[in-house]
Scaffold this motif. Structure first.
Motif, PDB file in Angstrom:
ATOM      1  N   GLN A  76       0.855  -1.190   0.000  1.00 20.04           N
ATOM      2  CA  GLN A  76       0.000   0.000   0.000  1.00 20.04           C
ATOM      3  C   GLN A  76       0.892   1.241   0.000  1.00 20.04           C
ATOM      4  O   GLN A  76       1.756   1.379   0.886  1.00 20.04           O
ATOM      5  CB  GLN A  76      -0.858   0.026   1.276  1.00 20.04           C
ATOM      6  N   TYR A  77       0.691   2.147  -0.916  1.00 23.39           N
ATOM      7  CA  TYR A  77       1.426   3.417  -0.938  1.00 23.39           C
ATOM      8  C   TYR A  77       0.427   4.563  -0.768  1.00 23.39           C
ATOM      9  O   TYR A  77      -0.525   4.679  -1.547  1.00 23.39           O
ATOM     10  CB  TYR A  77       2.229   3.558  -2.245  1.00 23.39           C
ATOM     11  N   SER A  78       0.667   5.379   0.251  1.00 20.71           N
ATOM     12  CA  SER A  78      -0.256   6.484   0.542  1.00 20.71           C
ATOM     13  C   SER A  78      -0.378   7.398  -0.666  1.00 20.71           C
ATOM     14  O   SER A  78      -1.441   7.963  -0.932  1.00 20.71           O
ATOM     15  CB  SER A  78       0.256   7.290   1.740  1.00 20.71           C
ATOM     16  N   HIS A  79       0.736   7.560  -1.393  1.00 21.34           N
ATOM     17  CA  HIS A  79       0.732   8.442  -2.549  1.00 21.34           C
ATOM     18  C   HIS A  79      -0.317   8.034  -3.586  1.00 21.34           C
ATOM     19  O   HIS A  79      -0.832   8.879  -4.322  1.00 21.34           O
ATOM     20  CB  HIS A  79       2.129   8.438  -3.180  1.00 21.34           C
ATOM     21  N   ASP A  80      -0.619   6.753  -3.644  1.00 22.60           N
ATOM     22  CA  ASP A  80      -1.603   6.291  -4.629  1.00 22.60           C
ATOM     23  C   ASP A  80      -2.984   6.870  -4.333  1.00 22.60           C
ATOM     24  O   ASP A  80      -3.773   7.124  -5.254  1.00 22.60           O
ATOM     25  CB  ASP A  80      -1.655   4.757  -4.666  1.00 22.60           C
ATOM     26  N   LEU A  81      -3.278   7.086  -3.056  1.00 22.21           N
ATOM     27  CA  LEU A  81      -4.554   7.716  -2.700  1.00 22.21           C
ATOM     28  C   LEU A  81      -4.563   9.171  -3.165  1.00 22.21           C
ATOM     29  O   LEU A  81      -5.569   9.676  -3.667  1.00 22.21           O
ATOM     30  CB  LEU A  81      -4.763   7.651  -1.182  1.00 22.21           C
ATOM     31  N   PHE A  82      -3.417   9.833  -2.991  1.00 28.49           N
ATOM     32  CA  PHE A  82      -3.283  11.216  -3.464  1.00 28.49           C
ATOM     33  C   PHE A  82      -3.547  11.288  -4.967  1.00 28.49           C
ATOM     34  O   PHE A  82      -4.305  12.140  -5.447  1.00 28.49           O
ATOM     35  CB  PHE A  82      -1.876  11.732  -3.133  1.00 28.49           C
ATOM     36  N   GLU A  83      -2.947  10.381  -5.704  1.00 31.92           N
ATOM     37  CA  GLU A  83      -3.102  10.417  -7.155  1.00 31.92           C
ATOM     38  C   GLU A  83      -4.533  10.073  -7.562  1.00 31.92           C
ATOM     39  O   GLU A  83      -5.065  10.624  -8.520  1.00 31.92           O
ATOM     40  CB  GLU A  83      -2.097   9.464  -7.835  1.00 31.92           C
ATOM     41  N   ARG A  85      -7.224  10.797  -5.902  1.00 31.52           N
ATOM     42  CA  ARG A  85      -8.042  11.984  -5.665  1.00 31.52           C
ATOM     43  C   ARG A  85      -7.808  13.045  -6.729  1.00 31.52           C
ATOM     44  O   ARG A  85      -8.703  13.784  -7.105  1.00 31.52           O
ATOM     45  CB  ARG A  85      -7.729  12.560  -4.281  1.00 31.52           C
ATOM     46  N   ARG A  86      -6.555  13.136  -7.179  1.00 25.60           N
ATOM     47  CA  ARG A  86      -6.237  14.101  -8.226  1.00 25.60           C
ATOM     48  C   ARG A  86      -6.908  13.748  -9.547  1.00 25.60           C
ATOM     49  O   ARG A  86      -7.166  14.599 -10.364  1.00 25.60           O
ATOM     50  CB  ARG A  86      -4.732  14.093  -8.521  1.00 25.60           C
ATOM     51  N   SER A  90      -7.247  15.768 -13.102  1.00 30.19           N
ATOM     52  CA  SER A  90      -5.901  15.706 -13.657  1.00 30.19           C
ATOM     53  C   SER A  90      -5.790  14.462 -14.513  1.00 30.19           C
ATOM     54  O   SER A  90      -6.213  13.380 -14.132  1.00 30.19           O
ATOM     55  CB  SER A  90      -4.888  15.638 -12.513  1.00 30.19           C
ATOM     56  N   ASP A  92      -2.991  12.971 -15.430  1.00 32.31           N
ATOM     57  CA  ASP A  92      -1.817  12.118 -15.255  1.00 32.31           C
ATOM     58  C   ASP A  92      -1.724  11.457 -13.882  1.00 32.31           C
ATOM     59  O   ASP A  92      -0.644  11.087 -13.454  1.00 32.31           O
ATOM     60  CB  ASP A  92      -0.529  12.875 -15.558  1.00 32.31           C
ATOM     61  N   GLY A  97       3.150   5.118  -6.493  1.00 38.51           N
ATOM     62  CA  GLY A  97       3.929   5.318  -5.266  1.00 38.51           C
ATOM     63  C   GLY A  97       5.205   4.487  -5.269  1.00 38.51           C
ATOM     64  O   GLY A  97       6.278   4.975  -4.914  1.00 38.51           O
TER      65      GLY A  97
END
Lengths: 147, 147, 147
Positions: A76-83, A85-86, A90, A92, A97
């Motif tokens: 699990q990579y937290s950054h994937d949740l950020f992306e 949501r974007r 967006s 891209d 993550g």
């Protein structure tokens, strides 16, 4: 003392790929006219790295296996949740993550000496731009400083 | 602006070894006459890396243990099959897939500032050429750029 | 060809922290007056690293998690025994073996191109001084070379 910088186009065909850019780096040195100095190979991207090693296809598989073991794609990579949501706003957003994490382990640049107009490499060394979030087209920067 | 480059001989006694080259790097800077600039420490090899850290023998053991944990010597490395096949016609085939993998994690070079003729290091910093496939003799490159 | 070097003060608030120094690096380039060349970001410390990646808070958490997984803080580090023994006669003995190990994986420096007076970064790239043994005040070195 001269400075010469060029943007080089590369293209990966798979998600993670070691792209041998040795010849392209040498071409930039040739065009610079610089005989003694340094060449900087720099990737202006957050999911790519630079490495210098042996271009041997089975070894490249080993590199990928080690990097995937350290940074598994199915963690699990937290950054994937950020992306995620974007993504609404967006085009891209990518679940990448793990690609960023692999990239910081290799680093964004390598500097190599230039001697008699040639990048200083022994027989088994190649310069790689390493794609961790392909396939796609990218550019990298090659800058030569010297005399 | 001047450029000064030298080849330095080193020799490892064990398979993996942190060789402190700080004094040798400083000697090159001294001979260069450069007072302000940068020094590039570069290993033109595929089973060596460069690191800058504390030369404390127990810490060096920690570094080795961490690198062996990430890249275990008893894993299977595809590259070792490549080297086995080469061995018939080549005298330097080695089962060193793990050595290459450790090397790309450290990287082939470090660049450090030079100030008042001295490589910019604080008390606890040393420059290491890191051998991952010793014991053997090797050379490394030290290049100084500056005024 | 000019060389311009400055020391930058930073301060971390937690043990491991990605400190975004992009603006401070750009300020040094501005003061250097250099338009084309390179900037070296260097940490003269043994428990810090330098990284260039996306300043996205959830991704920074991923970086820390991956680094802690590779180098767990609750493993035994021989260096911690060394520091314990020093502590009687030294005020800066710290149980920071894991911090050193994380630092060598990132490396002490990154070199980036400078173009038209700006550090060459794309939108999502930031430059980080990475603290692995905070909280504390430190300095880092930014050196610009070019014309």
């Amino acid at each position: 003392m001269k400075i010469h910088k060029e943007r080089i186009d590369i293209e990966s065909k798979t998600q993670i790929e070691f792209l041998d850019v040795t010849d392209k780096v040498q071409d930039v040195i040739d065009r610079s006219g610089i005989r003694e100095g340094q060449v900087l190979v720099y990737v202006p991207h957050t999911t790519m790295g630079v490495a210098v090693n042996h271009n041997e296809s089975m070894l490249l598989q080993d590199f990928m296996r080690v990097l995937y073991k350290i940074v598994p794609v199915d963690d699990q990579y937290s950054h994937d949740l950020f992306e995620l949501r974007r993504e609404a706003g967006s085009s891209d957003g990518r679940s990448n993550g793990h690609s960023h994490c692999k990239a910081i382990l290799l680093g964004n640049s390598e500097t190599l000496p230039v001697e008699k107009g040639k990048v200083f490499l022994t027989d088994r060394q190649s310069i790689f731009a390493v794609e961790f979030d392909g396939s796609r087209k990218r550019d990298i920067i090659v800058q030569v400083i010297g005399i």
